[in-house]
Design a protein around this motif. Structure first.
Motif: not given
Length: 190
Positions: A120-141
């Motif tokens: 869970s810690s690694s999953k959250e870490w990746i989510a924070q790095k990828e999108s700041g934890g936002s389910y609505s974040a978009r970056n192109g595709q």
């Protein structure tokens, strides 16, 4: 331009000369250092570098507003004041009463909980790095919390589907979130 230290020293000498008063070391200034987190660093290893022990961990976390001492990021800049440890009293550690050994049947449950927490810690870490934890974040595709391709999500951008698809993706590609995090640390993406 004179340094701050020179100016303060000059002001102190002027005060002594005009008033005859001399204040001796009422508070000692400490020199804080800025440290950039490197790959593989933990707060414990950073504390070891500055103090030779792990006594600085909580002080570093407090100074830098780190909520989870197990989660720091490569490139993050930390302010470290190794002099403060000497001024902070060591915490009192009380002996814990002996605990009776748990039955053998409970050991797998405890191991599973530890793995889940790390994952869970690694999953959250990746989510924070990828999108700041936002389910609505978009970056192109790339869409959502884990920045997955729109084709993976099949038009369902709900939080539940994003979590489910991310779990499937990570399991099929890396085997675990911990392995995905290790890959991310090496490559800057997963």
């Amino acid at each position: 331009m004179k340094s701050l230290k020179t100016l303060l020293y000059s002001a102190a000498l002027t005060t002594v000369a005009t008033t005859g008063l001399l204040f001796v070391n009422q508070s000692q200034a400490s020199a804080a250092t800025t440290y950039t987190v490197a790959n593989g660093d933990t707060l414990s290893t950073i504390a070891q570098k500055f103090n030779g022990s792990t006594e600085l961990v909580n002080q570093i976390a407090t100074t830098n507003n780190i909520a989870d001492i197990n989660m720091i990021f490569v490139g993050e800049q930390l302010t470290i004041d190794a002099d403060q440890v000497a001024q902070t009293p060591a915490p009192v550690v009380q002996a814990q009463p002996a605990v009776q050994a748990a039955p053998v049947q409970q050991a797998p449950v405890a191991a599973q909980t530890t793995t889940t927490t790390t994952t869970s810690s690694s999953k959250e870490w990746i989510a924070q790095k990828e999108s700041g934890g936002s389910y609505s974040a978009r970056n192109g595709q790339l869409i959502g919390r884990y920045q997955l391709s729109a084709s993976y999500l099949n038009g369902d951008y709900s939080a539940a589907n994003q979590d489910r698809v991310a779990d499937q993706y990570v399991t099929s590609r890396y085997g675990s979130w911990d392995a995905a995090k290790s890959f991310w640390l090496s490559n800057g993406w997963y």
